[in-house]
Design an enzyme around this catalytic site. Sequence first.
Site, PDB file in Angstrom:
ATOM      1  N   GLU A 126       0.282   5.311  -1.409  1.00  0.00           N
ATOM      2  CA  GLU A 126       0.108   6.442  -0.496  1.00  0.00           C
ATOM      3  C   GLU A 126       1.214   7.484  -0.712  1.00  0.00           C
ATOM      4  O   GLU A 126       0.958   8.678  -0.668  1.00  0.00           O
ATOM      5  CB  GLU A 126       0.155   5.957   0.955  1.00  0.00           C
ATOM      6  CG  GLU A 126      -1.061   5.162   1.376  1.00  0.00           C
ATOM      7  CD  GLU A 126      -1.052   4.906   2.859  1.00  0.00           C
ATOM      8  OE1 GLU A 126      -0.103   4.279   3.336  1.00  0.00           O
ATOM      9  OE2 GLU A 126      -1.977   5.366   3.539  1.00  0.00           O
ATOM     10  N   LEU A 127       2.440   6.984  -0.881  1.00  0.00           N
ATOM     11  CA  LEU A 127       3.570   7.901  -1.042  1.00  0.00           C
ATOM     12  C   LEU A 127       3.428   8.685  -2.356  1.00  0.00           C
ATOM     13  O   LEU A 127       3.728   9.879  -2.427  1.00  0.00           O
ATOM     14  CB  LEU A 127       4.895   7.120  -1.015  1.00  0.00           C
ATOM     15  CG  LEU A 127       5.212   6.466   0.339  1.00  0.00           C
ATOM     16  CD1 LEU A 127       6.365   5.474   0.197  1.00  0.00           C
ATOM     17  CD2 LEU A 127       5.549   7.510   1.402  1.00  0.00           C
ATOM     18  N   VAL A 148       0.848  -1.201   0.000  1.00  0.00           N
ATOM     19  CA  VAL A 148       0.000   0.000   0.000  1.00  0.00           C
ATOM     20  C   VAL A 148       0.877   1.243   0.000  1.00  0.00           C
ATOM     21  O   VAL A 148       0.564   2.256  -0.612  1.00  0.00           O
ATOM     22  CB  VAL A 148      -0.901   0.039   1.251  1.00  0.00           C
ATOM     23  CG1 VAL A 148      -1.784   1.285   1.219  1.00  0.00           C
ATOM     24  CG2 VAL A 148      -1.747  -1.218   1.325  1.00  0.00           C
ATOM     25  N   CYS A 149       1.973   1.138   0.690  1.00  0.00           N
ATOM     26  CA  CYS A 149       2.838   2.286   0.876  1.00  0.00           C
ATOM     27  C   CYS A 149       3.105   3.064  -0.407  1.00  0.00           C
ATOM     28  O   CYS A 149       2.919   4.281  -0.449  1.00  0.00           O
ATOM     29  CB  CYS A 149       4.156   1.856   1.501  1.00  0.00           C
ATOM     30  SG  CYS A 149       3.951   0.934   3.021  1.00  0.00           S
ATOM     31  N   PRO A 150       3.529   2.406  -1.483  1.00  0.00           N
ATOM     32  CA  PRO A 150       3.869   3.219  -2.656  1.00  0.00           C
ATOM     33  C   PRO A 150       2.695   4.040  -3.160  1.00  0.00           C
ATOM     34  O   PRO A 150       2.871   5.190  -3.557  1.00  0.00           O
ATOM     35  CB  PRO A 150       4.312   2.178  -3.684  1.00  0.00           C
ATOM     36  CG  PRO A 150       4.709   0.986  -2.882  1.00  0.00           C
ATOM     37  CD  PRO A 150       3.812   0.993  -1.677  1.00  0.00           C
TER      38      PRO A 150
END
Lengths: 188, 188, 188, 188, 188, 188, 188, 188, 188, 188
Positions: A51-52, A47-49
């Site tokens: 969101e980033l 998910v991080c990418p």
Amino acid sequence: MGIIGSTLKPFKATAFQAGKDFFDVTDADVKGNWAVFFFYPADFTFVCPTELEDLNNQYAGLKDMGVEVYAVSTDTHFSHKAWHDTSDKIGKIQYPFLGDQLHTLSNNFGVLREEMGLADRATFVVDPDGVIQIMEITCEGVGRNAGELVRKIKAAQYVRNNPGQVCPAAWEEGADTLAPSLDLVGKI
Amino acid sequence: MGIIGSTLKPFKATAFQAGKDFFDVTDADVKGNWAVFFFYPADFTFVCPTELEDLNNQYAGLKDMGVEVYAVSTDTHFSHKAWHDTSDKIGKIQYPFLGDQLHTLSNNFGVLREEMGLADRATFVVDPDGVIQIMEITCEGVGRNAGELVRKIKAAQYVRNNPGQVCPAAWEEGADTLAPSLDLVGKI
Amino acid sequence: MGIIGSTLKPFKATAFQAGKDFFDVTDADVKGNWAVFFFYPADFTFVCPTELEDLNNQYAGLKDMGVEVYAVSTDTHFSHKAWHDTSDKIGKIQYPFLGDQLHTLSNNFGVLREEMGLADRATFVVDPDGVIQIMEITCEGVGRNAGELVRKIKAAQYVRNNPGQVCPAAWEEGADTLAPSLDLVGKI
Amino acid sequence: MGIIGSTLKPFKATAFQAGKDFFDVTDADVKGNWAVFFFYPADFTFVCPTELEDLNNQYAGLKDMGVEVYAVSTDTHFSHKAWHDTSDKIGKIQYPFLGDQLHTLSNNFGVLREEMGLADRATFVVDPDGVIQIMEITCEGVGRNAGELVRKIKAAQYVRNNPGQVCPAAWEEGADTLAPSLDLVGKI
Amino acid sequence: MGIIGSTLKPFKATAFQAGKDFFDVTDADVKGNWAVFFFYPADFTFVCPTELEDLNNQYAGLKDMGVEVYAVSTDTHFSHKAWHDTSDKIGKIQYPFLGDQLHTLSNNFGVLREEMGLADRATFVVDPDGVIQIMEITCEGVGRNAGELVRKIKAAQYVRNNPGQVCPAAWEEGADTLAPSLDLVGKI
Amino acid sequence: MGIIGSTLKPFKATAFQAGKDFFDVTDADVKGNWAVFFFYPADFTFVCPTELEDLNNQYAGLKDMGVEVYAVSTDTHFSHKAWHDTSDKIGKIQYPFLGDQLHTLSNNFGVLREEMGLADRATFVVDPDGVIQIMEITCEGVGRNAGELVRKIKAAQYVRNNPGQVCPAAWEEGADTLAPSLDLVGKI
Amino acid sequence: MGIIGSTLKPFKATAFQAGKDFFDVTDADVKGNWAVFFFYPADFTFVCPTELEDLNNQYAGLKDMGVEVYAVSTDTHFSHKAWHDTSDKIGKIQYPFLGDQLHTLSNNFGVLREEMGLADRATFVVDPDGVIQIMEITCEGVGRNAGELVRKIKAAQYVRNNPGQVCPAAWEEGADTLAPSLDLVGKI
Amino acid sequence: MGIIGSTLKPFKATAFQAGKDFFDVTDADVKGNWAVFFFYPADFTFVCPTELEDLNNQYAGLKDMGVEVYAVSTDTHFSHKAWHDTSDKIGKIQYPFLGDQLHTLSNNFGVLREEMGLADRATFVVDPDGVIQIMEITCEGVGRNAGELVRKIKAAQYVRNNPGQVCPAAWEEGADTLAPSLDLVGKI
Amino acid sequence: MGIIGSTLKPFKATAFQAGKDFFDVTDADVKGNWAVFFFYPADFTFVCPTELEDLNNQYAGLKDMGVEVYAVSTDTHFSHKAWHDTSDKIGKIQYPFLGDQLHTLSNNFGVLREEMGLADRATFVVDPDGVIQIMEITCEGVGRNAGELVRKIKAAQYVRNNPGQVCPAAWEEGADTLAPSLDLVGKI
Amino acid sequence: MGIIGSTLKPFKATAFQAGKDFFDVTDADVKGNWAVFFFYPADFTFVCPTELEDLNNQYAGLKDMGVEVYAVSTDTHFSHKAWHDTSDKIGKIQYPFLGDQLHTLSNNFGVLREEMGLADRATFVVDPDGVIQIMEITCEGVGRNAGELVRKIKAAQYVRNNPGQVCPAAWEEGADTLAPSLDLVGKI
């Protein structure tokens, strides 16, 4: 005391930012401007990418608003650089990443998942006095919304710059605000 | 341990809800369904009514999603009723208000402003197991956004109901989700 | 040490008084004059208004005697104002109400019902040195008597102003007092 | 916890009552009936006799109401008897005197003036369950009022016997009482 | 350390003495002369008067020897005066009575019967340096002997005034004394 | 608690008595009869022999009254025997001597002069229940009076055997006693 | 730290020595000369006299060597004198006896038999700096040997006066000593 | 409690003895026979060999008396063997050496010089019950005397085997002993 | 904190070195030069001599590199000398041996086998600032390799003298080193 | 206790190994075989790859010897995989990497650089019983030598398999070993 209204605790971390040599960031460096601390669990995950990337799309606007953004995970600055160098999505990110392998920031903000050694998916907005004004945490698997973050920062900046005014629910820039007064007590 | 992932602590509070006699609510009553705890500083004040009204507009939808809403301040249930009886905006609110003059809930969730005896402007989403999944706090003067809250609850419900899937940033109901796997490590 | 003869502990509270903006009251503000602290459980409840009204009828006389009156409950000053604005009986009250949502005053005077977060139905008379001279508490459901309170304050003022004199049982202003002496020991 | 609502602590004291041999009184003896504990500083002193006489005038009525009266000082039962035998005023008193030279009762009720070894001028009303319902203390030199005490006991008995009713300020026997209900919240 | 040889502890008590106004007595007042502290359980009781009368018969002689006498019970000075005014036997007593309702003296000398709040039937002789030289306690019901007390004080005064001399068993004034020396060791 | 009314503490000591082999004495041995513990500083010293001789003159009478006598010093039983064998006065003593070189008895009765390792000149009367009823201590150089000791033991035995009677001051066997009653309060 | 090499602890004791008045001895008096502390259980007992006599036979020689001798038991100086006056063997002893009824010396040297209040049969040699150099203890019933003690003191004095020399096993005055050096390591 | 009369504490050490393989010795092995623990500072040093040789000369006799001998230093058993193999004097020693490099024995017997890590020159005699009966320590440079040690062990064995007998000073085998009795008290 | 990077703790030990008198070595003596502390279990044992000989073969070269070597065991300096004098292999060793019978060094470096009182087979390299840079421990029975030790010291000296360079795995003097830089992150 | 000879502490870590899905490794998984824990500071850094490559060259041989290898840093398993996927050198590594972002292993082995959150350059060899037998740490910048590691493991395996044999310094497989015996003490 709650986290909101408390002051940034001391820290020192090494940052990676595209196009720069590694550099240290401390709580003293952060004060004087608005700042967003954007925690995520781990480099090279899922998910991080998104969101980033979503946040990077707002970065230019946030800089115009005088807001610096710090992405933070418990990975090292070496790992942050390697991710940047090898991922298309992360390669485009312009804001700095802080290496929190010491867990100082994750503990300072109370978002270390102690049984995993990883940070929560948590966002903190710090004003130029180093006071935490806004926070948000979502559970694993639920992505945040950078647009909503920007909306709240605009409201917080409006309130700071216009003493005596407050922003109603779901306020958007340019909409009406309220001026609390004795006469309004019990009248809204 | 952080607040996210922790379990609802025991409490007992007296509730006011339009059209009902006063009734008690405990942590046991809350479990078994999704719940929102919506803290605000004080009855009869300013931003609060707009936030409470904004949330009331989502209440029917939230009930359809199986979510109960509890508004909480450090005022008594007597005060909640009086506010309801004398304010047009509050008079329309359908969800229950909890009287937290004992400060139990505000302390349980870590949102008591100790020097004032009032709660933060804080939102917590609790799943049917009583586990806190999502939280948000904004500083004085910055209103929350009930629409964004609903978006996040939908994502959390989706993740709970679809093990192995995660929702990307700013995900809206119906959009694509991601299925993490070894092969995706370092590839997004 | 008992409460009688002890000195007012430090406090700070926000007051509502008809016709004024909200203002802070501290222990330092109280000293220098006689004062009555009149605790009651909660705004918008039942016996309270009759007691508050009964006391208001004596307020002009008490002011003439140099006595200030402070009504205190664990409600906020916002709630006090709202009650004033919406209740006929309370709307007539002229003395200030202190917001004790922090429970400081209720604890200082030992009258917090800890399991409820509400104050007892308690009255304290404080002399110009900040020393508590007279107190009274009645259980839930039993109203106090403002006339008797005035009688006792007059006696206390008489004793303070006439060293060597004491007031017999049920003494009323103007009645005889006693001057204790060795010869009277065992003779009354 | 405050004194009001607390239960009588254990004690044992020797009593003198006109026309009887010395006898012991314990907390167990007190329970089952209403009781008044009427503290005063010392036998053979000044205000005390007028207060004790004033209370004696109400004693027959109080007995009819099912209320026992106990006068208490830190003198012995020997001293109480001697005072009774040698003072005209005290010689008429019909209720028992307790010898508290051990300071147990004065400490139990929190009214020992520690630097003097004498009790405050304090009154406590205890219900048949041994629960303290009403209290009053006046400073040195200010006499109490037995009539007002009877008024409050009548109100407390009325409330105990009529669940759901409360007595307004300065209520006298036979006057109207109030029945609290949800509908009355904020309406008085 | 034992009581004999220890120094009078600080105290302050109010005294009653026939023909005088109430006055305070402290440890400082006592030092400089020989003193007898004569404890008894309670005013208005039985053995006490005979002991007090027996001691009063020796009072003139003791005054000539430079010895002051203090009668002490846990009654107040008010009670002492009342006893004096109403008892023939006590009315003749010339030495002062101390009110020990604070239990200070009874505790200082270790003679408080804690379960009763009354003093033992105890006598202490204090020399002009405030050092306790002689003591005696008898159980309830056993009267002391003032003549024997005088005998012992005379011996103690003799020893103080004649260093190097000791008084044998049952020594009476004028009888031979002993001068201890190395040569007498093991020879008597 | 004071020493009077307290119970003999456990001890074990080796005794020397003329005409017997050494034998042990414990607190259990003492109970069941009246006993006198007669402490003195040291074998081979000065006042002691006269006091011990004076007491020996009463020993036969005391035995007839059912009273055992124990002389106690911090010397050993060896030393007691040697003194007996070499001193004319001590050689006549018939009662037993206890060796308290362990300081147990001197500490139990609170009469050890800690800076010297010697006992006070102290007498204790213990009743058949092991309860201490009478005590006396005189300073160095002042001899005790065995006749007065016998007088007090007779009074204590009289009181024990005649419940409801008390012995007035300086009572001698055969003289009148008093029977306390309510009617006598304040009348003697 | 062990007893050997430790320094004499502070003490004060009263001494008896034939032909002198009683006198005090302290640790300060001991320092400056060699000293022997010769403990034994009790005056008037059995092995002790033979040991004390055996040591007395060496006393003149020890004095010539600059060594003082102190016999010590937990008896008093009075007892020591009485033993001296009544025993032929002890009557000849010339060195001083210390009265240790306070147990200070026995505790300082660690030789008090706590369950008996008597000292062990122990010998300590102290050098002019107050440092304990030699010690010996034998069980009850085993007598010491004064001749061997003298041999060891001579060796200790030789070593002190001849730095660099050591005395071999069973060394007698005048015999060869050894001078330790690197070359001797492993060569003897 | 002193060392004399105390019981051997637990230990385990590796022993070297001429003509045997290394073997372990524990406190359990020691009990059941008389034993001598003969401490010395270090292998390869100076006085030690003469003391060890002197003791070896008595070893056959001691074995006949049922006494085992253990030499102890803080060296290892390897070092003990090496010393044995390279020194003429030590090569003749027949009794075992214990390696106390752990300092257990030196601490158990209280003879470790803590600032050096070496043991005192100390001897302990332990009886078959494991109770320490005799001890001796000499300072650095003063050799012990094995003949005197044998004399004392013989006396201790005699006393153990002949209850009721004691050995006078400097007693040698075959000489008279004493039988303590009451009649002898003060007579020797 | 780990041992690497920590500073030498204070110590004082007596050293034996061939051809010199015994001398003391402290932590202060060590600082200023590179040093090797070479621990081994015990003098006169088995693997040790081969390791000590292997290290002695490198000693001249190490001295040329400015490195002092200290062999350390829990034996005394006496034992070290004796081993040197009696073993051909050890007789050739040129570097000093420290006597650690106090266990100070073994504890300081954390290599004391507590249940045996012997040191591990451990090597520590200390730089001229007293900071520990390299360490190695092997289990019982596994000999170290002095050549590899020299290799690592050369690398550590190279790194100290050439800031910004690091030595790759198995680096030998003269081989290439690496200069870390941002560009190399993730590129090797 | 030192690290050598101690047993592996409990841990749980997620591993990445080329060609496998992520898997967990615990202390229980390790036991039963020989294992090497090879710590290094951080993924994507400089000396590390050469050391990891050097060790990989020995991996096949080590596997044949029954030895598993675990590389450990405070990076996550995600980071380990990403490094493997993007670095040529690391891409060839066949042994597993453990993610120690929780710092459990680094703390268990005492090699966490606490001020940096990174591990030392440390190697540990664990035997099939989980006992640590060999360890080594080098400072920053000094690479280890995998060949020497293999030599030491072979020696440790030889010693384990041949009880009674030890390997001399710099022993290589096939060379002579030593069999310690009593006769060899002091002879090598």
